[in-house]
Design a protein around this motif. Structure first.
Motif, PDB file in Angstrom:
ATOM      1  N   MET A   1       0.834  -1.199   0.000  1.00  0.00           N
ATOM      2  CA  MET A   1       0.000   0.000   0.000  1.00  0.00           C
ATOM      3  C   MET A   1       0.873   1.254   0.000  1.00  0.00           C
ATOM      4  O   MET A   1       1.981   1.255   0.526  1.00  0.00           O
ATOM      5  CB  MET A   1      -0.931   0.022   1.208  1.00  0.00           C
ATOM      6  N   ILE A   2       0.346   2.340  -0.583  1.00  0.00           N
ATOM      7  CA  ILE A   2       1.089   3.594  -0.700  1.00  0.00           C
ATOM      8  C   ILE A   2       0.432   4.649   0.180  1.00  0.00           C
ATOM      9  O   ILE A   2      -0.789   4.732   0.263  1.00  0.00           O
ATOM     10  CB  ILE A   2       1.098   4.091  -2.158  1.00  0.00           C
ATOM     11  N   ASP A   3       1.249   5.464   0.826  1.00  0.00           N
ATOM     12  CA  ASP A   3       0.723   6.588   1.589  1.00  0.00           C
ATOM     13  C   ASP A   3       0.196   7.633   0.611  1.00  0.00           C
ATOM     14  O   ASP A   3       0.960   8.294  -0.086  1.00  0.00           O
ATOM     15  CB  ASP A   3       1.845   7.186   2.456  1.00  0.00           C
ATOM     16  N   GLN A   4      -1.134   7.798   0.555  1.00  0.00           N
ATOM     17  CA  GLN A   4      -1.735   8.688  -0.442  1.00  0.00           C
ATOM     18  C   GLN A   4      -1.293  10.134  -0.277  1.00  0.00           C
ATOM     19  O   GLN A   4      -1.277  10.901  -1.238  1.00  0.00           O
ATOM     20  CB  GLN A   4      -3.260   8.605  -0.374  1.00  0.00           C
ATOM     21  N   SER A   5      -0.950  10.540   0.942  1.00  0.00           N
ATOM     22  CA  SER A   5      -0.547  11.927   1.160  1.00  0.00           C
ATOM     23  C   SER A   5       0.774  12.238   0.466  1.00  0.00           C
ATOM     24  O   SER A   5       1.141  13.397   0.311  1.00  0.00           O
ATOM     25  CB  SER A   5      -0.424  12.209   2.659  1.00  0.00           C
ATOM     26  N   ARG A   6       1.489  11.191   0.043  1.00  0.00           N
ATOM     27  CA  ARG A   6       2.784  11.373  -0.604  1.00  0.00           C
ATOM     28  C   ARG A   6       2.766  10.970  -2.082  1.00  0.00           C
ATOM     29  O   ARG A   6       3.799  10.922  -2.719  1.00  0.00           O
ATOM     30  CB  ARG A   6       3.852  10.558   0.127  1.00  0.00           C
ATOM     31  N   ALA A 121      -9.237   6.007  -9.163  1.00  0.00           N
ATOM     32  CA  ALA A 121      -8.114   5.199  -9.641  1.00  0.00           C
ATOM     33  C   ALA A 121      -6.926   5.267  -8.675  1.00  0.00           C
ATOM     34  O   ALA A 121      -6.369   4.241  -8.297  1.00  0.00           O
ATOM     35  CB  ALA A 121      -7.686   5.659 -11.035  1.00  0.00           C
ATOM     36  N   ILE A 122      -6.549   6.475  -8.269  1.00  0.00           N
ATOM     37  CA  ILE A 122      -5.369   6.583  -7.410  1.00  0.00           C
ATOM     38  C   ILE A 122      -5.660   6.040  -6.012  1.00  0.00           C
ATOM     39  O   ILE A 122      -4.756   5.520  -5.347  1.00  0.00           O
ATOM     40  CB  ILE A 122      -4.828   8.030  -7.339  1.00  0.00           C
ATOM     41  N   THR A 123      -6.918   6.131  -5.565  1.00  0.00           N
ATOM     42  CA  THR A 123      -7.278   5.551  -4.270  1.00  0.00           C
ATOM     43  C   THR A 123      -7.119   4.040  -4.303  1.00  0.00           C
ATOM     44  O   THR A 123      -6.571   3.425  -3.376  1.00  0.00           O
ATOM     45  CB  THR A 123      -8.728   5.903  -3.898  1.00  0.00           C
ATOM     46  N   SER A 124      -7.578   3.427  -5.394  1.00  0.00           N
ATOM     47  CA  SER A 124      -7.462   1.980  -5.542  1.00  0.00           C
ATOM     48  C   SER A 124      -6.004   1.550  -5.646  1.00  0.00           C
ATOM     49  O   SER A 124      -5.578   0.574  -5.026  1.00  0.00           O
ATOM     50  CB  SER A 124      -8.233   1.515  -6.781  1.00  0.00           C
ATOM     51  N   ILE A 125      -5.222   2.292  -6.423  1.00  0.00           N
ATOM     52  CA  ILE A 125      -3.810   1.965  -6.594  1.00  0.00           C
ATOM     53  C   ILE A 125      -3.061   2.110  -5.273  1.00  0.00           C
ATOM     54  O   ILE A 125      -2.225   1.277  -4.914  1.00  0.00           O
ATOM     55  CB  ILE A 125      -3.178   2.861  -7.679  1.00  0.00           C
ATOM     56  N   ALA A 126      -3.365   3.177  -4.527  1.00  0.00           N
ATOM     57  CA  ALA A 126      -2.709   3.396  -3.245  1.00  0.00           C
ATOM     58  C   ALA A 126      -3.006   2.263  -2.271  1.00  0.00           C
ATOM     59  O   ALA A 126      -2.195   1.947  -1.402  1.00  0.00           O
ATOM     60  CB  ALA A 126      -3.148   4.729  -2.644  1.00  0.00           C
ATOM     61  N   ALA A 127      -4.179   1.636  -2.436  1.00  0.00           N
ATOM     62  CA  ALA A 127      -4.561   0.530  -1.561  1.00  0.00           C
ATOM     63  C   ALA A 127      -3.993  -0.807  -2.032  1.00  0.00           C
ATOM     64  O   ALA A 127      -4.275  -1.849  -1.448  1.00  0.00           O
ATOM     65  CB  ALA A 127      -6.082   0.439  -1.489  1.00  0.00           C
ATOM     66  N   GLY A 128      -3.213  -0.758  -3.119  1.00  0.00           N
ATOM     67  CA  GLY A 128      -2.585  -1.979  -3.611  1.00  0.00           C
ATOM     68  C   GLY A 128      -3.364  -2.685  -4.702  1.00  0.00           C
ATOM     69  O   GLY A 128      -3.026  -3.806  -5.085  1.00  0.00           O
ATOM     70  N   GLY A 129      -4.405  -2.037  -5.224  1.00  0.00           N
ATOM     71  CA  GLY A 129      -5.219  -2.661  -6.259  1.00  0.00           C
ATOM     72  C   GLY A 129      -4.991  -2.048  -7.630  1.00  0.00           C
ATOM     73  O   GLY A 129      -3.983  -1.372  -7.869  1.00  0.00           O
ATOM     74  N   GLN A 223      -9.043  -3.371   1.439  1.00  0.00           N
ATOM     75  CA  GLN A 223      -8.268  -4.167   2.383  1.00  0.00           C
ATOM     76  C   GLN A 223      -8.221  -5.640   1.981  1.00  0.00           C
ATOM     77  O   GLN A 223      -7.271  -6.351   2.305  1.00  0.00           O
ATOM     78  CB  GLN A 223      -8.869  -4.034   3.783  1.00  0.00           C
ATOM     79  N   SER A 224      -9.251  -6.087   1.272  1.00  0.00           N
ATOM     80  CA  SER A 224      -9.349  -7.501   0.892  1.00  0.00           C
ATOM     81  C   SER A 224      -8.800  -7.802  -0.488  1.00  0.00           C
ATOM     82  O   SER A 224      -8.848  -8.931  -0.955  1.00  0.00           O
ATOM     83  CB  SER A 224     -10.820  -7.957   0.956  1.00  0.00           C
ATOM     84  N   GLY A 225      -8.272  -6.761  -1.173  1.00  0.00           N
ATOM     85  CA  GLY A 225      -7.683  -6.971  -2.493  1.00  0.00           C
ATOM     86  C   GLY A 225      -8.681  -7.163  -3.611  1.00  0.00           C
ATOM     87  O   GLY A 225      -8.366  -7.731  -4.658  1.00  0.00           O
ATOM     88  N   TRP A 226      -9.916  -6.675  -3.431  1.00  0.00           N
ATOM     89  CA  TRP A 226     -10.948  -6.850  -4.458  1.00  0.00           C
ATOM     90  C   TRP A 226     -10.659  -6.086  -5.730  1.00  0.00           C
ATOM     91  O   TRP A 226     -11.182  -6.411  -6.788  1.00  0.00           O
ATOM     92  CB  TRP A 226     -12.309  -6.407  -3.928  1.00  0.00           C
ATOM     93  N   PHE A 227      -9.844  -5.036  -5.646  1.00  0.00           N
ATOM     94  CA  PHE A 227      -9.653  -4.174  -6.798  1.00  0.00           C
ATOM     95  C   PHE A 227      -8.445  -4.568  -7.640  1.00  0.00           C
ATOM     96  O   PHE A 227      -8.020  -3.827  -8.505  1.00  0.00           O
ATOM     97  CB  PHE A 227      -9.548  -2.711  -6.350  1.00  0.00           C
ATOM     98  N   SER A 228      -7.880  -5.736  -7.378  1.00  0.00           N
ATOM     99  CA  SER A 228      -6.830  -6.271  -8.236  1.00  0.00           C
ATOM    100  C   SER A 228      -7.500  -6.910  -9.439  1.00  0.00           C
ATOM    101  O   SER A 228      -8.133  -7.952  -9.316  1.00  0.00           O
ATOM    102  CB  SER A 228      -5.988  -7.311  -7.490  1.00  0.00           C
ATOM    103  N   VAL A 229      -7.385  -6.276 -10.611  1.00  0.00           N
ATOM    104  CA  VAL A 229      -8.102  -6.732 -11.785  1.00  0.00           C
ATOM    105  C   VAL A 229      -7.288  -7.790 -12.507  1.00  0.00           C
ATOM    106  O   VAL A 229      -6.247  -7.502 -13.077  1.00  0.00           O
ATOM    107  CB  VAL A 229      -8.391  -5.562 -12.745  1.00  0.00           C
ATOM    108  N   LEU A 230      -7.742  -9.016 -12.471  1.00  0.00           N
ATOM    109  CA  LEU A 230      -7.016 -10.128 -13.063  1.00  0.00           C
ATOM    110  C   LEU A 230      -7.917 -10.901 -14.002  1.00  0.00           C
ATOM    111  O   LEU A 230      -9.106 -11.069 -13.760  1.00  0.00           O
ATOM    112  CB  LEU A 230      -6.495 -11.069 -11.978  1.00  0.00           C
ATOM    113  N   ILE A 231      -7.354 -11.390 -15.102  1.00  0.00           N
ATOM    114  CA  ILE A 231      -8.095 -12.247 -16.031  1.00  0.00           C
ATOM    115  C   ILE A 231      -7.432 -13.603 -16.034  1.00  0.00           C
ATOM    116  O   ILE A 231      -6.222 -13.724 -16.137  1.00  0.00           O
ATOM    117  CB  ILE A 231      -8.101 -11.659 -17.444  1.00  0.00           C
ATOM    118  N   ASN A 232      -8.213 -14.639 -15.922  1.00  0.00           N
ATOM    119  CA  ASN A 232      -7.679 -15.988 -15.916  1.00  0.00           C
ATOM    120  C   ASN A 232      -7.802 -16.602 -17.302  1.00  0.00           C
ATOM    121  O   ASN A 232      -8.772 -16.363 -17.968  1.00  0.00           O
ATOM    122  CB  ASN A 232      -8.453 -16.850 -14.926  1.00  0.00           C
TER     123      ASN A 232
END
Length: 232
Positions: A1-6, A121-129, A223-232
Motif C-alpha cells: 500500500m502507498i501513503d496517499q498523502s505522498r 483510480a489513485i485511491t485503488s492503486i494506493a490501496a494496492g489494487g 483491504q481484501s484486495g478486491w480491486f486487483s483486476v485479473l483475467i484468468n
C-alpha cells in the motif's frame, strides 16, 4: 500500500487539456500532488529520475505513439521504479484496451472520464489494487474484459472456499460489484437475477460483515484486495 498523502503524479504523452483536468482533479482531491509532465526531447528514464513519481499517467490518443504505455512500463522496470502506470485512452481507441490490459497494465481510464474517475483510480492503486474506468465495461467488446465478474474476481470461487468464508459465492460477487461502482440493475443483468435478489444478497453480505455504507464496503474491498483486476 502507498501513503496517499505522498503520491506523486507525473504525465507522459498526455495532451494539454487532459493535463489541466488531471491537475485540477489532483488538487481538489487532496490525495496526491502533480509533479510534472515529460519535457520535449527528454528521455523517459531521465524523466523518471527527475520527477520520482508514484503514478505515471500515459496518454493513448493515437494508434502509434512515441510514448507507448508498454515503453513507459519497461522504462519503469529498468529504472527499478515501483511507480504504477495509468493509461488514459481516448474513445476512438477503445479497442486498444484489451491489448493494453493483456500487456500487464491494469489501470486504464477514458480521457473523457478523468474528472470523475482519476481520484477513484489513485485511491485503488494506493490501496494496492488496480482500476479500470467503469465506462470501459460499457464500450469494450472483448469478452474477458467486458465481463464484470472477470473485472473484480481472480476466478470462480471453489465450493470449499465458498463455504469456508463468511460470505456465500453470490453474496461476495454482488458485494464486490457494488464496491466497484455498478448499480443494482447492472448487477442483476450480469448475474441474470432480479434486482430484489441482488438487494437480498447485498443486505445479507453487509450484515455478515457489519458494513453499513458504500464507503465502508469500498474500504473493506481495498483491504481484501478486491480491486486487483485479473483475467484468468
Amino acid at each position: 500500500m502507498i501513503d496517499q498523502s505522498r503520491l506523486r503524479v507525473a504525465t507522459v504523452g498526455v495532451n494539454r487539456e487532459t493535463v489541466k483536468r488531471l491537475c485540477d482533479n489532483v488538487s481538489l482531491s487532496g490525495a496526491a500532488i502533480f509533479v510534472d509532465e515529460i519535457r520535449e526531447l527528454e528521455r523517459i528514464n531521465e524523466f523518471l529520475v527527475r520527477t520520482l513519481p508514484n503514478i505515471v499517467v500515459v496518454g493513448i490518443t493515437c494508434q502509434v505513439s512515441e510514448f507507448d504505455a508498454h515503453i513507459v512500463a519497461r522504462s519503469l522496470r529498468n529504472a527499478r521504479s515501483e511507480a504504477s502506470v495509468i493509461c488514459v485512452v481516448s474513445e476512438p481507441l477503445i479497442d486498444k484496451v484489451p491489448e493494453i490490459y493483456k500487456a500487464g497494465i491494469h489501470n486504464i481510464v477514458l480521457e473523457s472520464d478523468i474528472s470523475m474517475e482519476f481520484s477513484r483510480a489513485i485511491t485503488s492503486i494506493a490501496a494496492g489494487g488496480h482500476y479500470i474506468s467503469r465506462r470501459i465495461f460499457g464500450l469494450i467488446r472483448e469478452p474477458d474484459i467486458r465481463s464484470f465478474y472477470a473485472a473484480v474476481n481472480t476466478g470462480p470461487v471453489a465450493p470449499k472456499d465458498a463455504d469456508a468464508g463468511p460470505l456465500s459465492e453470490r453474496e461476495e460477487i454482488v458485494l464486490k460489484l457494488f464496491a466497484f461502482g455498478f448499480s443494482t440493475k447492472e448487477i442483476a443483468s450480469q448475474l441474470r437475477v432480479s434486482t430484489k435478489t441482488v438487494e437480498t444478497y447485498k443486505a445479507r453480505a453487509s450484515d455478515k460483515l457489519d458494513l453499513r455504507s458504500r464507503v465502508s464496503i469500498v474500504k473493506y474491498g481495498c483491504q481484501s484486495g478486491w480491486f486487483s483486476v485479473l483475467i484468468n
